[in-house]
Design an enzyme around this catalytic site. Structure first.
Site, PDB file in Angstrom:
ATOM      1  N   HIS A 206       0.802  -1.230   0.000  1.00  0.00           N
ATOM      2  CA  HIS A 206       0.000   0.000   0.000  1.00  0.00           C
ATOM      3  C   HIS A 206       0.832   1.276   0.000  1.00  0.00           C
ATOM      4  CE1 HIS A 206       1.128  -0.120   4.217  1.00  0.00           C
ATOM      5  NE2 HIS A 206       0.781   1.148   4.299  1.00  0.00           N
TER       6      HIS A 206
HETATM    7  C1  UD1 Z   1      -1.828   5.248   6.051  1.00  0.00           C
HETATM    8  C2  UD1 Z   1      -0.490   5.713   6.654  1.00  0.00           C
HETATM    9  C3  UD1 Z   1       0.537   4.606   6.520  1.00  0.00           C
HETATM   10  C4  UD1 Z   1       0.014   3.308   7.113  1.00  0.00           C
HETATM   11  C5  UD1 Z   1      -1.327   2.961   6.481  1.00  0.00           C
HETATM   12  C6  UD1 Z   1      -1.913   1.712   7.068  1.00  0.00           C
HETATM   13  C7  UD1 Z   1       0.063   8.104   6.524  1.00  0.00           C
HETATM   14  C8  UD1 Z   1       0.889   9.110   5.822  1.00  0.00           C
HETATM   15  N1  UD1 Z   1       0.045   6.886   5.958  1.00  0.00           N
HETATM   16  O1  UD1 Z   1      -1.621   5.037   4.661  1.00  0.00           O
HETATM   17  O2  UD1 Z   1       1.715   4.973   7.214  1.00  0.00           O
HETATM   18  O3  UD1 Z   1       0.953   2.284   6.870  1.00  0.00           O
HETATM   19  O4  UD1 Z   1      -2.240   4.049   6.674  1.00  0.00           O
HETATM   20  O5  UD1 Z   1      -2.984   1.244   6.315  1.00  0.00           O
HETATM   21  O6  UD1 Z   1      -0.543   8.407   7.516  1.00  0.00           O
HETATM   22  N2  UD1 Z   1      -8.876   4.994   1.753  1.00  0.00           N
HETATM   23  C9  UD1 Z   1     -10.137   4.449   1.696  1.00  0.00           C
HETATM   24  N3  UD1 Z   1     -10.734   4.075   2.864  1.00  0.00           N
HETATM   25  C10 UD1 Z   1     -10.132   4.236   4.075  1.00  0.00           C
HETATM   26  C11 UD1 Z   1      -8.844   4.817   4.123  1.00  0.00           C
HETATM   27  C12 UD1 Z   1      -8.231   5.185   2.948  1.00  0.00           C
HETATM   28  O7  UD1 Z   1     -10.703   4.277   0.625  1.00  0.00           O
HETATM   29  O8  UD1 Z   1     -10.733   3.860   5.091  1.00  0.00           O
HETATM   30  C13 UD1 Z   1      -8.183   5.342   0.483  1.00  0.00           C
HETATM   31  C14 UD1 Z   1      -8.447   6.731  -0.008  1.00  0.00           C
HETATM   32  O9  UD1 Z   1      -8.464   6.679  -1.395  1.00  0.00           O
HETATM   33  C15 UD1 Z   1      -7.223   7.492   0.457  1.00  0.00           C
HETATM   34  C16 UD1 Z   1      -6.139   6.442   0.343  1.00  0.00           C
HETATM   35  O10 UD1 Z   1      -6.792   5.229   0.667  1.00  0.00           O
HETATM   36  O11 UD1 Z   1      -6.997   8.620  -0.309  1.00  0.00           O
HETATM   37  C17 UD1 Z   1      -4.969   6.662   1.223  1.00  0.00           C
HETATM   38  O12 UD1 Z   1      -5.368   6.789   2.605  1.00  0.00           O
HETATM   39  P1  UD1 Z   1      -4.433   7.582   3.637  1.00  0.00           P
HETATM   40  O13 UD1 Z   1      -5.050   7.576   4.978  1.00  0.00           O
HETATM   41  O14 UD1 Z   1      -4.034   8.881   3.064  1.00  0.00           O
HETATM   42  O15 UD1 Z   1      -3.093   6.731   3.683  1.00  0.00           O
HETATM   43  P2  UD1 Z   1      -2.842   5.153   3.645  1.00  0.00           P
HETATM   44  O16 UD1 Z   1      -2.319   4.801   2.300  1.00  0.00           O
HETATM   45  O17 UD1 Z   1      -4.019   4.390   4.179  1.00  0.00           O
END
Ligand code: UD1
Length: 366
Positions: A206
């Site tokens: 991820h």
């Molecule tokens: C985040 C953390 C990462 C951690 C990971 C665990 C940061 C910078 N990154 O990454 O360190 O290893 O979580 O999973 O804090 N999204 C959904 N549903 C959700 C959450 C996210 O659809 O419940 C999608 C969205 O498109 C979003 C993308 O995932 O834009 C990224 O989510 P984000 O919280 O920005 O970072 P992660 O990649 O989940």
């Protein structure tokens, strides 16, 4: 004592659940308020974890959701400040290195409140990783630094951190695993997917460095080749799913078993029974080390070197073509299961509680 726990993402829940439980046990009369920032909000990334880990329903939901780093951090700070004003905590507890962690530490320190950082002192020495910036800031401004490995002591000393702030307590993520070992074993997730234990590769990817660019397509290509030799199960993180579906001419390759994310118990059951795991997650490098399951990390570096030196982790580099070498690595690796790193024993949260809420000496002598 009034304690505020700030969590926001899937791994945060796993790291904090045993700390909340130990602190509630130690201070039953205290206020233990949980803030969920909402950085992760899908049921499979959030609620399922809170339910399975027995975390009480959060007292405050900030619902910050997704966005750029600045948006996510700023929204969390803005919404957390009034919660802190209302709760008036004596201490704020934050885990890990995600944007929720960064935002909580900055908000608290500006309000002159002490912060306890769980999983302190990890360093990848790669400033292009958003988590590295978050870790450095969290450690710089936290008053209690709880370390899970000896490498962290050297990292913090090199940054001039005084010994009085550092506490080597062990790994709270492993506390959760130890506490739920029986329930994980009873889950039998592999059989439910029609897989034989010890036969398959489990994949989780991820990180932006891997999934937000051309490496994702290459990775899927190499994984689909690997399916000729062993089943490959890939629960897809929402970020990765979004990027996959944006690939030109995307269709899931035959033989590659893509699934929705699993809950904690099913996922750890799949890890326990895997022939090997391929990941870019930090926590999974640790869980496989504890369980003695071979782990291959598709990253250029790791902030968890103890998993490589003591454990079962092989750093493949940020190099999807290295996936082809996994069968040869597996054929040549020693059969012995190394012991887990020191203090990865299920008692880390108790050690944290010993420091944050020491037992009353009068009670001990009574
Ligand atoms: C985040 C953390 C990462 C951690 C990971 C665990 C940061 C910078 N990154 O990454 O360190 O290893 O979580 O999973 O804090 N999204 C959904 N549903 C959700 C959450 C996210 O659809 O419940 C999608 C969205 O498109 C979003 C993308 O995932 O834009 C990224 O989510 P984000 O919280 O920005 O970072 P992660 O990649 O989940």
């Amino acid at each position: 004592m009034r304690v505020l726990y700030v969590v926001g993402t899937r791994p945060n829940f796993v790291k904090t659940a045993p700390v909340i439980a130990a602190m509630r046990d130690r201070l039953p009369e205290g206020r233990h308020a949980i803030v969920h920032t909402g950085q992760h909000y899908d049921r499979l990334m959030s609620e399922v974890f809170l339910e399975e880990l027995g975390v009480p329903a959060p007292d405050h939901m900030l619902e910050v959701g997704s966005g750029t780093h600045a948006q996510q951090t700023a929204r969390t700070m803005e919404r957390l400040e009034p919660v802190i004003e209302a709760e008036r905590p004596d201490l704020i507890v934050v885990p890990g290195d995600v944007n929720s962690t960064l935002a909580a530490v900055l908000t608290a320190v500006k309000m002159e409140l002490p912060v306890a950082h769980v999983e302190s002192g990890l360093r990848s020495f790669d400033m292009t990783m958003p988590e590295e910036v978050n870790r450095i800031v969290a450690d710089r401004f936290s008053s209690h630094l709880f370390l899970h490995s000896e490498d962290a002591i050297g990292n913090l000393r090199a940054e001039g951190v005084g010994q009085e702030r550092m506490h080597f307590v062990g790994n709270t993520m492993i506390d959760t695993l130890v506490a739920l070992e029986d329930r994980i074993a009873a889950t039998g997730a592999a059989a439910q997917l029609g897989l034989s234990p010890g036969s398959y590769l489990l994949v989780t990817l991820h990180r932006p460095a891997l999934v937000d660019g051309p490496l994702l397509g290459e990775t899927v290509h190499h994984l689909s080749h690997l399916t000729q030799g062993m089943p490959v199960v890939f629960p897809v993180h929402p970020r990765t799913r979004k990027m996959m579906e944006a690939l030109p001419d995307w269709s899931a390759p035959e033989g590659l078993h893509l699934t929705e994310p699993f809950g904690y118990l099913d996922f750890l059951s799949l890890v326990t029974d895997a022939r090997a795991v391929l990941t870019d997650s930090g926590g999974i490098q640790e869980e496989t080390t504890y369980l003695g399951v071979p782990c291959f990390t598709l990253r250029a570096n790791t902030e968890r070197p103890v998993t490589v030196t003591l454990g079962t982790n092989t750093l493949l580099g940020l190099e999807p073509s290295a996936i082809a070498e996994i069968p040869a690595f597996l054929a040549n690796r020693p059969a012995d299961r190394p012991p887990p790193p020191p203090l990865w024993d299920g008692q880390a949260a108790e050690r944290i509680a010993d420091i944050l809420a020491p037992p009353d000496p009068e009670m001990l002598t009574a």
